[in-house]
Design a protein around this motif. Structure first.
Motif, PDB file in Angstrom:
ATOM      1  N   GLY A  32     -30.842  46.102   0.983  1.00 35.89           N
ATOM      2  CA  GLY A  32     -31.975  45.811   1.847  1.00 35.89           C
ATOM      3  C   GLY A  32     -32.009  44.386   2.352  1.00 35.89           C
ATOM      4  N   ARG A  75     -30.665  45.213  12.460  1.00 33.22           N
ATOM      5  CA  ARG A  75     -31.913  44.787  11.802  1.00 33.22           C
ATOM      6  C   ARG A  75     -32.748  45.990  11.382  1.00 33.22           C
ATOM      7  N   LYS A  76     -32.772  47.016  12.220  1.00 33.27           N
ATOM      8  CA  LYS A  76     -33.544  48.227  11.917  1.00 33.27           C
ATOM      9  C   LYS A  76     -32.968  48.954  10.707  1.00 33.27           C
ATOM     10  N   LEU A  77     -31.629  49.024  10.626  1.00 28.89           N
ATOM     11  CA  LEU A  77     -30.992  49.672   9.485  1.00 28.89           C
ATOM     12  C   LEU A  77     -31.317  48.953   8.186  1.00 28.89           C
ATOM     13  N   ALA A 120     -33.982  47.051   7.628  1.00 30.68           N
ATOM     14  CA  ALA A 120     -35.416  47.148   7.337  1.00 30.68           C
ATOM     15  C   ALA A 120     -35.829  48.555   6.913  1.00 30.68           C
ATOM     16  N   GLU A 121     -35.307  49.585   7.603  1.00 27.77           N
ATOM     17  CA  GLU A 121     -35.793  50.946   7.370  1.00 27.77           C
ATOM     18  C   GLU A 121     -34.984  51.722   6.340  1.00 27.77           C
ATOM     19  N   ARG A 122     -33.670  51.488   6.312  1.00 33.70           N
ATOM     20  CA  ARG A 122     -32.831  52.248   5.375  1.00 33.70           C
ATOM     21  C   ARG A 122     -32.453  51.441   4.148  1.00 33.70           C
ATOM     22  N   GLY A 123     -32.736  50.162   4.183  1.00 32.78           N
ATOM     23  CA  GLY A 123     -32.437  49.332   3.017  1.00 32.78           C
ATOM     24  C   GLY A 123     -30.961  49.106   2.783  1.00 32.78           C
ATOM     25  N   ARG A 141     -30.467  44.599  17.183  1.00 29.50           N
ATOM     26  CA  ARG A 141     -31.694  45.340  16.855  1.00 29.50           C
ATOM     27  C   ARG A 141     -31.381  46.533  15.960  1.00 29.50           C
ATOM     28  N   ASP A 160     -23.787  57.091   7.536  1.00 25.66           N
ATOM     29  CA  ASP A 160     -24.970  56.491   6.897  1.00 25.66           C
ATOM     30  C   ASP A 160     -24.597  55.645   5.679  1.00 25.66           C
ATOM     31  N   GLN A 206     -27.373  55.686  20.425  1.00 32.39           N
ATOM     32  CA  GLN A 206     -27.902  54.576  19.639  1.00 32.39           C
ATOM     33  C   GLN A 206     -27.283  53.248  20.049  1.00 32.39           C
TER      34      GLN A 206
END
Length: 552
Positions: free
Chosen positions: A34, A198-200, A202-205, A195, A172, A140
């Motif tokens: 994360g 950063r999203k991966l 933040a959201e998937r840790g 982006r 993944d 994506q």
């Protein structure tokens, strides 16, 4: 979730017949699940060697001491089966050179699906699910669905890099290693990729190890930054602290390499290690580069496009790559042509050079249309020289530097002493003393020196104008400044103008007199650097500027 730990890692290469080389020396770093860590440094700093060690991709000539662990498991102790399961499924890597990493004879959609086939997960157990996952990944990374049937050579450099990022995300993974993943990307796609990463996190840790020589990219993506030099971590800490208040001189040098658009101290003064650049900008006697005078608009352009349109006929239909473009370039003027990958910049450049024929419109040199036959084009091709992006591809690895520079002299049958011409060109490209370089092979030189050889090959023909396609995109931060400084000095000393094709708006601020913004094959805005970059009028120009990463 996987934590990545480097514990007192030292990596030594043992090249045959040569002394051992310590590429990494006692490095201890942690990338928590994360969390994200950026590793900054130039070529030879050891950052890529460190990344390769995570997936045991180092050559056999390398030995590693210390411990590299992923999810608590020492990767050196993993069996081949467990290592295979780790790669792609648990930890993936995005390499910088997409063209060298993609299979040239397979369609890119098939290559993304291949990773899903080799590491089958429940969510992608069927062929239909894998194909849908592949299309989702293309979307994506902002690639149209039609690109799935393309071969790598049919895509631009930025598009190929996005395919590599899509492959890395396919299974993944819990850990993503990104080795200079945005170097070849324009600012908008770079912003999209950052982006996504950063999203991966933040959201998937996931854990993210991000390698770059651009501190602004790392600062906008990573929680912490470690700066490496000569195999050693010289500074490490929270991103904001490292970039705004560096404690090591080398970190400060990296921060200065990429200018802030609008900063008057970097206008026409690229960051460089060349001593003469330290002189005042308005004092040419001390070696400083004076502010370039504006080109005379009444002067006849040396190179111009007049309503040029270029179309390609593909399996998917007709594509207009260059759409009714008109531009003018004058002697002693540097013009930056900026835009995203796929906007038509390189196609326009090839058309201006007579390497591609326009479907309509015309290209003018010294006021006259370009001739059609190769024989009649010969004088033009001596006068207008191309500087390519990748010097490693531009130079024959088996030819000495002398042969590389002399090739054009022989092709054009230039009179006079050949060696004198070669050494003068090397000297103009600031490879001094020239005699020291003539017998060297390309692999014996640094990236910046190789790019200077490419420029010397152009200068040997005594051209009147240069067309430079992304001339510093593949170079280190400080070397970038040296090449840009060289172009400014060539302009000042030889009156040499240039059309510089780039997606780097900071480059335009550093060296250009005028800027042309290209979007979907058309020029949507043009003007002086100050007009376009400080007071943009077109929405696309504003979008480009908004996507530029900032240090603070």
């Amino acid at each position: 979730m996987a934590e990545l730990v480097f514990d007192d890692v030292t990596i030594t290469y043992h090249p045959p017949g040569r002394d051992p080389v310590e590429a990494v020396k006692g490095v201890s770093l942690t990338v928590p699940a994360g969390g994200s860590l950026g590793v900054a440094g130039e070529s030879g700093s050891g950052k890529s060697t460190l990344a390769m060690a995570v997936l045991r991709l180092l050559p056999r000539s390398a030995t590693l001491t210390g411990r590299v662990s992923v999810g608590g498991h020492d990767v050196q102790d993993l069996s081949w089966g467990k290592l295979r399961a780790l790669r792609w499924s648990e930890a993936s890597i995005v390499f910088q050179g997409a063209m060298h990493s993609l299979n040239p004879v397979r369609r890119v959609g098939e290559q993304i699906v291949e990773a899903l086939e080799l590491h089958v997960k429940d969510d992608y157990a069927t062929e239909k699910a894998r194909e849908q996952r592949m299309r989702d990944l293309l979307a994506q990374v902002d690639l149209d669905r039609s690109k799935e049937t393309s071969f790598p050579h049919e895509l631009s450099g930025g598009q190929r890099q996005r395919v590599m990022i899509a492959m890395a995300l396919a299974c993944d993974p819990d850990l993503v290693i990104a080795d200079e993943p945005t170097t070849a990307l324009d600012v908008i796609v770079q912003d999209q990729v950052l982006r996504i990463l950063r999203k991966l996190v933040a959201e998937r840790g996931i854990a993210l190890l991000f390698i770059s020589h651009d501190l602004s990219v790392l600062a906008s993506t990573c929680d912490r930054i470690a700066v490496m030099r000569d195999g050693v971590v010289v500074e490490e800490g929270p991103s904001h602290e490292v970039v705004t208040n560096p404690t090591h001189d080398y970190t400060a040098t990296l921060a200065r390499a990429f200018p802030t658009i609008g900063d008057p101290t970097s206008r026409l003064r690229p960051a460089t290690r060349v001593v003469e650049e330290a002189a005042p900008a308005d004092d040419p006697a001390q070696g400083g580069i004076p502010v370039a005078p504006q080109a005379n608009p009444d002067e006849r352009p040396i190179l111009a496009a007049d309503n040029v349109t270029v179309r390609f006929h593909t399996r998917a239909g007709t594509v207009t790559a260059v759409d009714d473009v008109s531009l003018q370039c004058r002697t002693g003027e540097i013009v930056a042509l900026v835009g995203q990958s796929g906007s038509g910049k390189t196609t326009l450049a090839r058309t201006l050079l007579g390497l591609h024929r326009a479907d309509s419109g015309r290209v003018l040199f010294d006021g006259a249309p370009l001739p059609a036959s190769p024989k009649e084009l010969r004088p033009f091709r001596r006068s207008v020289q191309l500087v390519l992006q990748d010097p490693s591809s531009a130079l024959n690895p088996r030819h000495s530097i002398y042969e590389a520079v002399a090739e054009g002299i022989r092709i054009h049958h230039l009179p006079g002493d050949e060696r004198e011409r070669v050494e003068r060109a090397l000297d103009q490209a600031e490879l001094r003393p020239a005699a020291q370089f003539t017998s060297a092979l390309p692999h014996e030189l640094s990236g910046g020196q190789r790019q200077r050889v490419v420029i010397a090959g152009a200068l040997a023909l005594e051209p009147r104008f240069l067309v430079a396609d992304e001339p510093v995109a593949s170079l280190d931060a400080s070397v970038r400044g040296e090449i840009l400084g060289l172009m400014l000095r060539l302009k000042r000393r030889l009156g040499l103008g240039a059309l510089v094709i780039t997606h780097d708006l900071g480059l335009a601020w550093n060296i250009a007199d005028r800027v042309l913004v290209m979007y979907r094959g058309a020029i949507v805005e043009e003007g002086t650097v100050e007009q376009v970059l400080l007071d943009p009028q077109h929405d696309y120009t504003k979008k480009l500027l908004a996507a530029v990463p900032q240090l603070a």
